[in-house]
Design a protein around this motif. Structure first.
Motif, mmCIF file in Angstrom:
data_model
loop_
_atom_site.group_PDB
_atom_site.id
_atom_site.type_symbol
_atom_site.label_atom_id
_atom_site.label_comp_id
_atom_site.label_asym_id
_atom_site.label_seq_id
_atom_site.Cartn_x
_atom_site.Cartn_y
_atom_site.Cartn_z
ATOM 1 N N ALA A 42 0.804 -1.233 0.000
ATOM 2 C CA ALA A 42 0.000 0.000 0.000
ATOM 3 C C ALA A 42 0.836 1.283 0.000
ATOM 4 O O ALA A 42 0.403 2.295 -0.545
ATOM 5 C CB ALA A 42 -0.930 -0.008 1.217
ATOM 6 N N LEU A 43 2.017 1.257 0.632
ATOM 7 C CA LEU A 43 2.798 2.489 0.760
ATOM 8 C C LEU A 43 3.827 2.674 -0.353
ATOM 9 O O LEU A 43 4.459 3.735 -0.445
ATOM 10 C CB LEU A 43 3.522 2.513 2.118
ATOM 11 C CG LEU A 43 2.644 2.453 3.373
ATOM 12 C CD1 LEU A 43 3.521 2.419 4.626
ATOM 13 C CD2 LEU A 43 1.682 3.638 3.424
ATOM 14 N N ARG A 51 8.856 -6.645 2.855
ATOM 15 C CA ARG A 51 7.508 -6.709 3.456
ATOM 16 C C ARG A 51 7.415 -5.567 4.463
ATOM 17 O O ARG A 51 8.346 -5.345 5.241
ATOM 18 C CB ARG A 51 7.323 -8.040 4.211
ATOM 19 C CG ARG A 51 7.103 -9.261 3.349
ATOM 20 C CD ARG A 51 5.662 -9.366 2.858
ATOM 21 N NE ARG A 51 4.684 -9.567 3.933
ATOM 22 C CZ ARG A 51 4.267 -10.749 4.373
ATOM 23 N NH1 ARG A 51 4.734 -11.861 3.838
ATOM 24 N NH2 ARG A 51 3.365 -10.839 5.326
ATOM 25 N N PRO A 52 6.283 -4.854 4.500
ATOM 26 C CA PRO A 52 6.183 -3.728 5.427
ATOM 27 C C PRO A 52 6.539 -4.095 6.875
ATOM 28 O O PRO A 52 7.240 -3.346 7.553
ATOM 29 C CB PRO A 52 4.708 -3.315 5.309
ATOM 30 C CG PRO A 52 4.321 -3.743 3.932
ATOM 31 C CD PRO A 52 5.092 -4.989 3.645
ATOM 32 N N THR A 53 6.086 -5.252 7.311
ATOM 33 C CA THR A 53 6.344 -5.628 8.714
ATOM 34 C C THR A 53 7.822 -5.936 8.969
ATOM 35 O O THR A 53 8.234 -5.990 10.128
ATOM 36 C CB THR A 53 5.514 -6.865 9.121
ATOM 37 O OG1 THR A 53 5.564 -7.815 8.074
ATOM 38 C CG2 THR A 53 4.088 -6.518 9.415
ATOM 39 N N GLY A 81 4.782 2.282 8.125
ATOM 40 C CA GLY A 81 3.662 2.900 8.837
ATOM 41 C C GLY A 81 3.924 3.008 10.337
ATOM 42 O O GLY A 81 4.602 2.161 10.937
ATOM 43 N N ASP A 91 1.885 2.392 12.518
ATOM 44 C CA ASP A 91 1.265 1.212 13.129
ATOM 45 C C ASP A 91 2.301 0.123 13.390
ATOM 46 O O ASP A 91 2.361 -0.470 14.475
ATOM 47 C CB ASP A 91 0.134 0.667 12.231
ATOM 48 C CG ASP A 91 0.569 0.480 10.791
ATOM 49 O OD1 ASP A 91 1.255 1.370 10.261
ATOM 50 O OD2 ASP A 91 0.241 -0.557 10.192
ATOM 51 N N THR A 92 3.152 -0.115 12.384
ATOM 52 C CA THR A 92 4.175 -1.165 12.493
ATOM 53 C C THR A 92 5.224 -0.774 13.538
ATOM 54 O O THR A 92 5.663 -1.602 14.339
ATOM 55 C CB THR A 92 4.833 -1.380 11.113
ATOM 56 O OG1 THR A 92 3.797 -1.626 10.162
ATOM 57 C CG2 THR A 92 5.795 -2.535 11.116
ATOM 58 N N LYS A 112 -4.373 -7.701 14.381
ATOM 59 C CA LYS A 112 -3.033 -7.983 13.863
ATOM 60 C C LYS A 112 -2.003 -7.265 14.746
ATOM 61 O O LYS A 112 -0.806 -7.398 14.543
ATOM 62 C CB LYS A 112 -2.996 -7.406 12.442
ATOM 63 C CG LYS A 112 -1.975 -7.931 11.503
ATOM 64 C CD LYS A 112 -2.279 -7.381 10.095
ATOM 65 C CE LYS A 112 -1.065 -7.352 9.218
ATOM 66 N NZ LYS A 112 -1.363 -6.832 7.873
ATOM 67 N N SER A 147 -9.305 3.207 6.963
ATOM 68 C CA SER A 147 -9.006 4.366 6.123
ATOM 69 C C SER A 147 -10.311 4.969 5.629
ATOM 70 O O SER A 147 -10.804 5.957 6.169
ATOM 71 C CB SER A 147 -8.094 3.922 4.978
ATOM 72 O OG SER A 147 -7.912 4.971 4.085
HETATM 73 N N1 LIG Z 1 -6.570 0.944 4.275
HETATM 74 C C1 LIG Z 1 -5.427 1.611 4.401
HETATM 75 N N2 LIG Z 1 -5.328 2.876 4.014
HETATM 76 C C2 LIG Z 1 -4.172 3.560 4.115
HETATM 77 N N3 LIG Z 1 -3.033 3.031 4.620
HETATM 78 C C3 LIG Z 1 -3.104 1.771 5.015
HETATM 79 C C4 LIG Z 1 -4.287 1.003 4.910
HETATM 80 N N4 LIG Z 1 -4.037 -0.222 5.354
HETATM 81 C C5 LIG Z 1 -2.740 -0.194 5.718
HETATM 82 N N5 LIG Z 1 -2.181 1.000 5.532
HETATM 83 C C6 LIG Z 1 -0.780 1.435 5.793
HETATM 84 O O1 LIG Z 1 0.030 0.766 4.853
HETATM 85 C C7 LIG Z 1 0.958 -0.087 5.528
HETATM 86 C C8 LIG Z 1 1.229 -1.313 4.692
HETATM 87 O O2 LIG Z 1 0.018 -2.013 4.481
HETATM 88 P P1 LIG Z 1 -0.013 -3.227 3.478
HETATM 89 O O3 LIG Z 1 -1.446 -3.689 3.477
HETATM 90 O O4 LIG Z 1 0.657 -2.864 2.206
HETATM 91 O O5 LIG Z 1 0.953 -4.278 4.150
HETATM 92 P P2 LIG Z 1 0.664 -5.423 5.205
HETATM 93 O O6 LIG Z 1 -0.084 -6.503 4.542
HETATM 94 O O7 LIG Z 1 0.077 -4.782 6.437
HETATM 95 O O8 LIG Z 1 2.168 -5.868 5.561
HETATM 96 P P3 LIG Z 1 2.786 -7.333 5.607
HETATM 97 O O9 LIG Z 1 2.610 -7.881 4.222
HETATM 98 O O10 LIG Z 1 4.231 -7.115 5.946
HETATM 99 O O11 LIG Z 1 2.010 -8.042 6.684
HETATM 100 C C9 LIG Z 1 0.314 -0.348 6.884
HETATM 101 O O12 LIG Z 1 1.285 -0.706 7.847
HETATM 102 C C10 LIG Z 1 -0.344 0.995 7.182
HETATM 103 O O13 LIG Z 1 0.604 1.915 7.690
#
Ligand SMILES: Nc1ncnc2c1ncn2[C@@H]1O[C@H](COP(=O)(O)OP(=O)(O)OP(=O)(O)O)[C@@H](O)[C@H]1O
Ligand SMILES: O=P(O)(O)OC[C@H]1O[C@H](OP(=O)(O)OP(=O)(O)O)[C@H](O)[C@@H]1O
Length: 223
Positions: free
Chosen positions: A17-18, A58-60, A77, A79-80, A126, A168
């Motif tokens: 997403a980012l 991977r974001p995490t 993010g 959040d992470t 999560k 969001s």
């Molecule tokens: N619906 C959303 N709208 C805007 N930003 C979001 C949304 N959901 C997640 N994010 C932001 O984007 C980041 C990455 O989200 P993404 O869904 O791409 O990865 P993920 O599946 O959470 O990570 P991983 O694959 O490592 O578990 C999140 O950590 C958060 O900061």
């Protein structure tokens, strides 16, 4: 090839997403991001001219790459960062990736005004650490159930009473008959740095940080 030259700056980028906005922002700051824009399965890119390595993570996993110094900088993010509590330095709010941590419940059970009736409820998330801290601040000991995604399913099938998740647009909550109960805190993408490399590579990081500050402040006033 990935360069291990110490003069190179290594930046960890979050796929997902980012990714697009992170690349766009770095491009605005004068970095050549052309290689990152193609449809490639490569997980690293090197720009020999600007002496920058890019890692696609991977974001995490971004805080881990940065904490261990495998990357000097990372974009991830809030959040992470909050959930993992890794030993990284948070340099800047990049003002994209806007979302919010919320508690949500089946719509029919909202609004929740008396939390004492929810003591020991089951909460799917999560983000167990964020959830735990939030409920502890209310003096509530909940049963936290860790899931890895699609958290909104949990109350629908009786796995949990409540969820703590990112919101969001609110569409996922709405389409699964859930409603927001309370906001925990807002979330945006952040620039993080390895604590040691931040000092050692100040010559590389300093100018980029100034450009990022300029472009993120512009971005804020655009909104
Ligand atoms: N619906 C959303 N709208 C805007 N930003 C979001 C949304 N959901 C997640 N994010 C932001 O984007 C980041 C990455 O989200 P993404 O869904 O791409 O990865 P993920 O599946 O959470 O990570 P991983 O694959 O490592 O578990 C999140 O950590 C958060 O900061
Ligand atoms: O308010 P909305 O705009 O509907 O966005 C919220 C959704 O986005 C995130 O999920 P993501 O798509 O990252 O999938 P995940 O459940 O696998 O984490 C979050 O966990 C919500 O499910």
């Amino acid at each position: 090839m990935f360069s291990k030259n110490n003069d190179f700056l290594t930046v960890a980028l979050p796929k997902g997403a980012l990714f697009a906005e992170a690349v766009e922002l770095l491009g605005r700051c004068g970095l050549n991001t052309d290689q990152l824009l193609g449809d490639s399965r490569k997980l690293f890119f090197t720009d020999a001219e600007q002496e920058v390595n890019y890692l696609i993570c991977r974001p995490t996993d971004i805080p881990t790459f940065v904490e261990y110094g495998a990357a000097d900088l990372g974009i991830v993010g809030k959040d992470t960062i909050a959930e993992q509590g890794k030993d990284v330095y948070e340099l800047l709010d990049l003002k994209f990736g806007f979302c919010r941590f919320v508690v949500a419940a089946p719509k029919a059970l909202t609004p929740i005004t008396d939390w004492s009736q929810w003591a020991a409820a089951r909460v799917a998330t999560k983000f167990p650490r964020v959830a735990e801290q939030f409920f502890q601040s209310k003096g509530l000991q909940m049963e936290i159930i860790k899931l890895h995604g699609n958290i909104e399913l949990a109350p629908l099938v009786g796995l949990a009473d409540l969820i703590v998740d990112l919101v969001s647009t609110g569409r996922t909550l709405r389409e699964n008959n859930l409603a927001e109960v309370e906001e925990i805190f807002p979330v945006t993408a952040r620039l993080i740095a390895n604590r040691v490399n931040l000092r050692i590579k100040d010559r590389r990081i300093g100018p980029l940080l100034e450009k990022l500050k300029f472009h993120t402040s512009q971005r804020h006033s655009d909104c």
